[in-house]
Design a protein around this motif. Structure first.
Motif, PDB file in Angstrom:
ATOM      1  N   THR A  68       0.829  -1.204   0.000  1.00 12.46           N
ATOM      2  CA  THR A  68       0.000   0.000   0.000  1.00 12.46           C
ATOM      3  C   THR A  68       0.867   1.258   0.000  1.00 12.46           C
ATOM      4  O   THR A  68       1.907   1.300   0.647  1.00 12.46           O
ATOM      5  CB  THR A  68      -0.911   0.025   1.244  1.00 12.46           C
ATOM      6  OG1 THR A  68      -1.757  -1.126   1.224  1.00 12.46           O
ATOM      7  CG2 THR A  68      -1.776   1.278   1.280  1.00 12.46           C
ATOM      8  N   LEU A  92      -4.396  13.182  -7.870  1.00  6.58           N
ATOM      9  CA  LEU A  92      -4.694  12.035  -7.011  1.00  6.58           C
ATOM     10  C   LEU A  92      -5.055  10.816  -7.850  1.00  6.58           C
ATOM     11  O   LEU A  92      -4.583   9.703  -7.590  1.00  6.58           O
ATOM     12  CB  LEU A  92      -5.844  12.382  -6.063  1.00  6.58           C
ATOM     13  CG  LEU A  92      -6.390  11.232  -5.195  1.00  6.58           C
ATOM     14  CD1 LEU A  92      -5.311  10.669  -4.287  1.00  6.58           C
ATOM     15  CD2 LEU A  92      -7.589  11.716  -4.383  1.00  6.58           C
ATOM     16  N   CYS A  96      -2.995   7.233  -7.930  1.00  7.60           N
ATOM     17  CA  CYS A  96      -3.643   5.948  -7.628  1.00  7.60           C
ATOM     18  C   CYS A  96      -3.489   4.975  -8.788  1.00  7.60           C
ATOM     19  O   CYS A  96      -3.243   3.776  -8.581  1.00  7.60           O
ATOM     20  CB  CYS A  96      -5.116   6.174  -7.302  1.00  7.60           C
ATOM     21  SG  CYS A  96      -5.418   7.058  -5.757  1.00  7.60           S
ATOM     22  N   SER A 100      -1.458   1.412  -8.781  1.00  6.28           N
ATOM     23  CA  SER A 100      -2.127   0.175  -9.184  1.00  6.28           C
ATOM     24  C   SER A 100      -1.339  -0.550 -10.263  1.00  6.28           C
ATOM     25  O   SER A 100      -1.204  -1.780 -10.225  1.00  6.28           O
ATOM     26  CB  SER A 100      -3.540   0.494  -9.676  1.00  6.28           C
ATOM     27  OG  SER A 100      -4.202  -0.670 -10.113  1.00  6.28           O
ATOM     28  N   GLU A 105      -1.909  -0.857  -3.737  1.00  2.00           N
ATOM     29  CA  GLU A 105      -3.148  -0.162  -3.442  1.00  2.00           C
ATOM     30  C   GLU A 105      -2.810   1.200  -2.842  1.00  2.00           C
ATOM     31  O   GLU A 105      -1.659   1.460  -2.476  1.00  2.00           O
ATOM     32  CB  GLU A 105      -4.003  -0.977  -2.471  1.00  2.00           C
ATOM     33  CG  GLU A 105      -4.446  -2.318  -3.028  1.00  2.00           C
ATOM     34  CD  GLU A 105      -5.306  -3.095  -2.046  1.00  2.00           C
ATOM     35  OE1 GLU A 105      -5.398  -2.656  -0.875  1.00  2.00           O
ATOM     36  OE2 GLU A 105      -5.874  -4.122  -2.439  1.00  2.00           O
ATOM     37  N   THR A 106      -3.809   2.066  -2.722  1.00  2.00           N
ATOM     38  CA  THR A 106      -3.571   3.388  -2.145  1.00  2.00           C
ATOM     39  C   THR A 106      -4.509   3.636  -0.973  1.00  2.00           C
ATOM     40  O   THR A 106      -5.676   3.237  -0.983  1.00  2.00           O
ATOM     41  CB  THR A 106      -3.772   4.510  -3.190  1.00  2.00           C
ATOM     42  OG1 THR A 106      -4.949   4.247  -3.966  1.00  2.00           O
ATOM     43  CG2 THR A 106      -2.574   4.593  -4.115  1.00  2.00           C
ATOM     44  N   VAL A 108      -5.900   6.846   0.980  1.00  2.00           N
ATOM     45  CA  VAL A 108      -5.994   8.291   0.748  1.00  2.00           C
ATOM     46  C   VAL A 108      -6.559   9.011   1.961  1.00  2.00           C
ATOM     47  O   VAL A 108      -7.541   8.575   2.564  1.00  2.00           O
ATOM     48  CB  VAL A 108      -6.878   8.592  -0.481  1.00  2.00           C
ATOM     49  CG1 VAL A 108      -6.981  10.091  -0.716  1.00  2.00           C
ATOM     50  CG2 VAL A 108      -6.318   7.898  -1.721  1.00  2.00           C
TER      51      VAL A 108
END
Length: 342
Positions: A68, A92, A96, A100, A105-106, A108
């Motif tokens: 992540t 943003l 992301c 990916s 994963e992100t 936020v």
């Protein structure tokens, strides 16, 4: 009525279903080469049939990775979601997507109030690194994240007001040159720059420097329409434009430091009956979606959003060389629209 909670399948259940040992299930799902393809297929089929899924987060933690990337969007205090600069949302999204594409994963977080600032995602084991983007007007937030900076943290910043941080920025000087060259090619002879060159937003000053370079190369004197801090960039652009016109400004074109300022200036020009592009040409920066639908549509300089996200994620992950300034600069291109279509 059966009120018992449905039990989540385990690797033991998969082993029983496939007729193998639990250790064989673990190796098969981990991709071990000692497991034959036939056995692996049987294990995968059994897992699918009973609805068993590997806890990938736990597996990554055992390997020393969370899988992540945390992303913090710095906002103005008291700002609602609808008031955040649309460019921050564009950036943003590109961050992301880039994460990916690299298998991450992100996580936020939108942060504004000084008492709620948080950046210890790596230390808490929640993320492998951190990307910080957003407004430079929230100095308290940037001071907070600067204090967290250390050699062993994986952090990258978009448009940082501090040169010593691991920043990624647009090629702003090239943007200034592109804007002037385009305006001169369209027949304008006195382009002005609208924006603040002494603020925490260093990218504005860099765009001004590029503008000045192109003006002097054409034998012209640069002209600055300085903005004052306002509630929004649109208000800053409108106020600066009104002040300039009231003072008898003679420029026939404006390159605004960002699209939001340009849209504010466009509104003020329309209010005063100044035709765009007839009397005044107008160029912005960011390529916000709204610029396509303004009247007239706004000519703008577009940073490569995909490249921006990729550079930020690669800086966090340590992929590629980030030390040379050129490798931290996002390419830009001019998008010609009606606001300069003489």
């Amino acid at each position: 009525m059966d009120t018992r909670t449905k039990r989540r399948p385990t690797s033991i259940d998969v082993a029983e279903r496939a007729g193998v040992s639990q250790s064989t299930v673990s190796r098969a799902l981990a991709g071990s080469e000692v497991i034959t393809e036939a056995t692996r297929a049987r294990v995968l089929r059994a897992a699918e049939e009973i609805g068993y899924f590997v806890d990938e987060r736990a597996a990554r933690l055992r390997r020393g990775s969370t899988g992540t990337i945390a992303v913090v969007v710095i906002c103005r205090p008291g700002q609602g979601a609808a008031d955040i600069n649309p460019f921050s949302y564009m950036l943003l999204g590109s961050v992301c997507l880039a994460a990916s594409e690299r298998g991450f994963e992100t996580l936020v977080s939108f942060q504004a109030r000084e008492e709620d600032l948080f950046g210890h995602y790596e230390e808490r084991g929640w993320a492998d690194g951190l990307v910080v983007i957003g407004t430079t007007t929230n100095r308290a937030a940037w001071d907070y994240f600067r204090k967290l900076e250390s050699a062993d943290r994986n952090v990258a910043y978009w448009g940082s007001p501090f040169e010593d941080l691991e920043w990624v920025r647009s090629d702003n000087r090239a943007a200034g040159r592109l804007a002037v060259e385009h305006l001169l090619a369209r027949g304008y002879r006195a382009p002005c720059f609208l924006g603040a060159i002494d603020s925490a937003q260093h990218q504005f000053a860099e765009r001004y420097e590029g503008y000045c370079e192109a003006m002097r190369a054409a034998g012209l004197n640069p002209s600055l329409i300085a903005t004052r801090e306002g509630a929004t960039r649109e208000e800053e652009g409108a106020e600066a434009c009104a002040r300039y016109l009231a003072g008898g400004g003679r420029g026939d074109a404006i390159f605004a430091a960002c699209d939001a300022m340009a849209l504010g200036a466009l509104e003020e020009l329309a209010r005063r009956g100044v035709s765009v592009p007839g009397e005044v040409g107008l160029v912005g920066f960011d390529d916000l979606p709204a610029t396509r639908y303004s009247r007239p549509p706004l000519t703008t300089i577009a940073p490569d959003a995909a490249a921006a996200g990729g550079l930020l994620i690669d800086a966090v992950l340590g992929n590629g060389e980030q030390e040379a300034e050129g490798r931290r600069r996002v390419p830009v291109s001019l998008v010609a629209r009606g606001s300069t279509a003489r």
